[in-house]
Design a protein around this motif. Structure first.
Motif, PDB file in Angstrom:
ATOM      1  N   ALA A   4       0.834  -1.206   0.000  1.00 15.88           N
ATOM      2  CA  ALA A   4       0.000   0.000   0.000  1.00 15.88           C
ATOM      3  C   ALA A   4       0.869   1.257   0.000  1.00 15.88           C
ATOM      4  CB  ALA A   4      -0.926  -0.001   1.215  1.00 15.88           C
ATOM      5  N   ALA A   5       2.060   1.156   0.611  1.00 18.15           N
ATOM      6  CA  ALA A   5       2.975   2.302   0.625  1.00 18.15           C
ATOM      7  C   ALA A   5       3.403   2.686  -0.788  1.00 18.15           C
ATOM      8  CB  ALA A   5       4.201   1.984   1.483  1.00 18.15           C
ATOM      9  N   LEU A   6       3.515   1.712  -1.669  1.00 18.48           N
ATOM     10  CA  LEU A   6       3.837   2.008  -3.064  1.00 18.48           C
ATOM     11  C   LEU A   6       2.697   2.797  -3.702  1.00 18.48           C
ATOM     12  CD1 LEU A   6       5.176  -1.532  -4.063  1.00 18.48           C
ATOM     13  CD2 LEU A   6       6.568   0.506  -3.689  1.00 18.48           C
ATOM     14  N   GLY A   7       1.459   2.416  -3.364  1.00 15.74           N
ATOM     15  CA  GLY A   7       0.311   3.120  -3.902  1.00 15.74           C
ATOM     16  C   GLY A   7       0.207   4.550  -3.415  1.00 15.74           C
ATOM     17  N   LYS A   8       0.798   4.830  -2.254  1.00 13.39           N
ATOM     18  CA  LYS A   8       0.736   6.180  -1.701  1.00 13.39           C
ATOM     19  C   LYS A   8       1.873   7.066  -2.189  1.00 13.39           C
ATOM     20  CE  LYS A   8       0.002   8.650   2.664  1.00 13.39           C
ATOM     21  NZ  LYS A   8      -1.332   9.118   2.274  1.00 13.39           N
ATOM     22  N   LEU A   9       3.079   6.513  -2.297  1.00 15.50           N
ATOM     23  CA  LEU A   9       4.258   7.339  -2.558  1.00 15.50           C
ATOM     24  C   LEU A   9       4.602   7.484  -4.037  1.00 15.50           C
ATOM     25  CD1 LEU A   9       6.485   6.187   0.422  1.00 15.50           C
ATOM     26  CD2 LEU A   9       5.095   8.249   0.235  1.00 15.50           C
ATOM     27  N   PHE A  10       4.119   6.580  -4.878  1.00 12.72           N
ATOM     28  CA  PHE A  10       4.235   6.780  -6.320  1.00 12.72           C
ATOM     29  C   PHE A  10       3.019   7.568  -6.788  1.00 12.72           C
ATOM     30  CE2 PHE A  10       7.188   3.339  -5.842  1.00 12.72           C
ATOM     31  CZ  PHE A  10       8.114   3.492  -6.871  1.00 12.72           C
ATOM     32  N   ARG A  11       3.233   8.475  -7.727  1.00 13.23           N
ATOM     33  CA  ARG A  11       2.131   9.263  -8.281  1.00 13.23           C
ATOM     34  C   ARG A  11       1.354   8.439  -9.308  1.00 13.23           C
ATOM     35  NH1 ARG A  11       6.323  13.888 -10.204  1.00 13.23           N
ATOM     36  NH2 ARG A  11       7.101  14.559  -8.153  1.00 13.23           N
TER      37      ARG A  11
END
Length: 740
Positions: free
Chosen positions: A79-86
């Motif tokens: 989920a962190a990838l979904g938040k920190l990548f645009r």
């Protein structure tokens, strides 16, 4: 007896309320990472949503309302990838990316990820990504091309897309461009990291970066320590990738949100700033087995399974929320119940939505047909004059096929400003047969790209370029070499339109030097005479010119198809005919032609075949070298035996214009199919079947084909290939009633 899914689901609230939670993996605080309490709750919510989608999918599958799925349980840290990548960072995702996609969707107001994903689970035709064709993770508005159960096959195109981002600084794509600091996200599992496709793509990215070519990509290896039932050796991923040239290695623990955010942020920042590839090694766990009905305790001990369950990322996130005083145990459990109920409620709605009802519906995105197919207008005359330079004096002289294709490629690069030629040796060397000679001097290395020796990377580069608005024309040096990478065409490029319901496409024209009869060079690997690997790929266009004049017009049609209809096209160039000038006798120059500039000559539309003669005694159907030999045979049959015949050049092997072929054959009682490819699996089988099924036995039909053999070296090659005399003999026997 409870399943592991039921056990894990029921244990979560009890462990939260009892405080039996795993320890932190690092001494980190949300404040140090710039995370507000609302950020942590938001991430935790996405993790819970993903987990309950997995639980609900199992319940639906038991009711036959959902189908084979691969869950994300244990990987919810992404989920962190979904938040920190645009959402302007194109994402090529692993199948365990449920939480990532849910979190990414929160960047775009109005998205409904739970409903959308449940529609996909239920195979509803209203599924917004695949239209009910497969359970996939993808989204057009979120810039996530769909992937099925990929085993690393998405890495080459992710690498190609990263190169396209770098290319955008010098070459404008056709369509909306992404922000100049965009990066590519590509995640995959530790088992997939061992696949040759992953190794090739990561190597290609490092190879480019080592030479300071922009390659802004973050490879995320979600390492859960096991591939289906085969364990990954401890330390293997670190040992394999931490010292790679051109690759920046980072590590984080994906079970702990704080450490995950730390690692992901470092990876994204590095790729954005330095435009170089990052390998983020993310340690995770796998819960609930591999996929479907897989029972993990059948190949792992119960102690191993329970040890992983104690490291459940949901428990780690609950610990962080409790320690930070953001939520109480009761509030965490209440949120868990609310999301479970919400997912169950949405699932009951999704399973009622309509399914695909006909073969036509299923097949609609495979080969979209549009009325807008036309030749590209010629380039500006002044620009073309400058591009041609001294060569303009040669344009009115008869040229061989190789030279004519070279001139056509130059005009295509001039007409289509976003087109790119790529492949091994296509630059200064000009390819093995000089077909691309001089192009790099005219258009520069950013449009005529010399690649490393890796067919998977060549095709992956092309797919990635196509994703981001370029028109790629990759070259594979020899037909046999494409077998090293055929899944990039079969499993990636050609399926994308199908699994995205036509929303994504990979327009390209793959040039391949192929077929047999080449003298003095190679044997099988340079004289491969099988096109079977292409012929069973739905929607793929296969073009095969027999002469230079046709090659020019057909190549233009292929490029127009790719541009206007977003098609994947394979353009087979018969090697043995590249330099051929004469047909019947030395010096007749009948197999050469003057170059027809764009807009001149007769265009050759897809499916349009050529016809030499109009006799009715016999019809010979062929293509490529077979057509060349058939023309020679026809000359002798007419001159020496008085046989009145016609010779058909198929030109396009897929799609085959069946109605037109039946019509042109109709006046002839006898049909001879000459196929230089092997007797088994060749297009001659399809033609004989077509005429037999559709013309009610009106024709006597025979075939001349190659033997079911690989091509040997030297003169022995002719022992297994059709020749002129075999065609003449078969034609006479057919006329005399000795063949039928």
């Amino acid at each position: 007896m409870k399943s592991r899914a039921e056990i894990v689901e029921s244990l979560f609230p009890r462990q939260v309320m009892s405080g039996a939670l795993p320890e932190a993996v690092a001494d980190l605080t949300p404040e140090a990472l710039g995370l507000a309490p609302t950020d942590l709750v938001d991430l935790f919510e996405s993790q819970l949503m993903s987990r309950h989608l997995d639980y609900q999918s199992r319940r639906l599958r038991a009711r036959n309302e959902s189908f084979y799925t691969i869950g994300s349980a244990g990987h919810e840290g992404n989920a962190a990838l979904g938040k920190l990548f645009r959402i302007t960072d194109m994402a090529f995702l692993h199948y365990r990316s449920g939480a990532l996609l849910i979190q990414r969707s929160k960047q775009l107001p109005g998205e409904t990820p739970l409903y959308d994903m449940l529609l996909s689970f239920a195979a509803s035709r209203e599924d917004p990504i695949s239209g009910g064709r497969h359970k996939v993770l993808g989204s057009k508005p979120l810039l996530v091309p769909p992937q099925t159960s990929t085993i690393a096959s998405h890495l080459p195109k992710a690498m190609g897309a990263a190169h396209a981002l770098g290319l955008a600084r010098t070459l404008q794509p056709d369509g909306p461009s992404l922000p100049h600091d965009s990066v590519i996200l590509c995640n995959f599992g530790d088992a997939s990291a061992n696949h040759s496709t992953a190794q090739g793509a990561i190597n290609a990215a490092g190879w480019a970066a080592y030479q300071n070519s922009p390659m802004p990509i973050v490879f995320v290896c979600e390492d859960n320590g096991i591939g289906i039932s085969t364990s990954t050796p401890d330390g293997w991923i670190h040992a394999s990738f931490s010292g790679r040239a051109g690759l920046h290695y980072l590590y984080c623990d994906g079970t702990d949100l704080l450490d995950t955010v730390r690692g992901v942020r470092a990876a994204v920042d590095y790729a954005r700033r330095f435009r170089k590839p990052v390998f983020l090694h993310m340690r995770v766990i796998r819960l609930l087995g591999h996929a479907g009905s897989d029972t993990e305790v059948g190949y792992r001990s119960l102690q191993q399974v329970e040890a992983d369950e104690r490291q459940d990322p949901l428990l780690h996130s609950a610990r962080i929320l409790l320690q930070q005083g953001i939520l109480s145990g009761e509030e965490i459990c209440a949120l868990n119940r609310q999301i479970a109920q919400r997912v169950a409620r949405v699932a009951e709605q999704a399973i009622l939505r309509p399914k695909l009802q006909s073969a036509a519906e299923v097949m609609a995105p495979i080969a979209p047909q549009h009325e807008t197919f036309s030749a590209m207008p010629p380039a500006d005359p002044a620009a073309r004059e400058a591009m041609l330079g001294q060569e303009r004096r040669q344009l009115h002289k008869p040229q061989n096929m190789a030279r004519l294709i070279n001139l056509a490629l130059a005009d295509i690069l001039l007409q289509y400003r976003h087109s790119v030629v790529c492949g091994e040796d296509v630059g200064r060397k000009g390819g093995v047969y000089s077909v691309t000679s001089g192009l790099v001097e005219k258009f520069g290395p950013h449009r005529v790209i010399n690649t490393l020796l890796d067919e998977q990377s060549i095709l992956g580069l092309a797919i990635g370029l196509g994703h981001l608005g370029y028109l790629p024309i990759p070259e594979i040096q020899f037909l046999a070499y494409v077998h090293n990478a055929e899944d990039q065409i079969r499993g990636e490029a050609a399926t994308l339109s199908f699994f995205s319901n036509g929303q994504f496409s990979n327009p390209m024209v793959v040039r391949i030097a192929g077929l047999a009869y080449q003298k003095g060079f190679g044997g099988h690997f340079h004289n491969d005479n099988s096109l079977a690997l292409f012929r069973d790929i739905p929607g793929l266009v296969i073009a095969c010119p027999s002469n230079g004049a046709d090659a020019v017009q057909m190549l233009r049609s292929c490029v127009a198809l790719a541009q206007q209809q977003r098609r994947v096209v394979v353009f087979i160039e018969p090697i043995a005919l590249y330099m051929t000038r004469d047909l019947h006798q030395p010096g007749d120059d009948l197999w050469t032609a003057e170059y027809a500039a764009p807009g001149a000559g007769m265009p050759i539309a897809p499916g349009e075949f050529g016809c030499h003669g109009n006799g009715t005694d016999l019809c010979i159907i062929s293509y490529g070298n077979g057509y060349y030999l058939s023309r020679q045979a026809a000359h002798e049959l007419q001159q020496g035996h008085g046989i009145d015949l016609r010779v058909i050049d198929l030109r396009w092997l897929a799609p085959l214009d069946e109605a037109a072929l039946i019509e042109v054959v109709a006046p002839c009682q006898r049909v001879l199919v000459v196929d230089e490819c092997r007797r088994t699996g060749s297009i001659s089988e399809a033609i004989v079947t077509l005429l037999t099924e559709r013309t009610a036995g009106r024709h006597r039909i025979a075939r001349v084909t190659a033997e079911d053999s690989f091509i040997p070296l030297a003169e022995a090659a002719h022992l297994v290939l059709p020749d002129k005399q075999q065609i003449i003999d078969a034609a006479q026997m057919l006329i005399n009633g000795e063949l039928s």
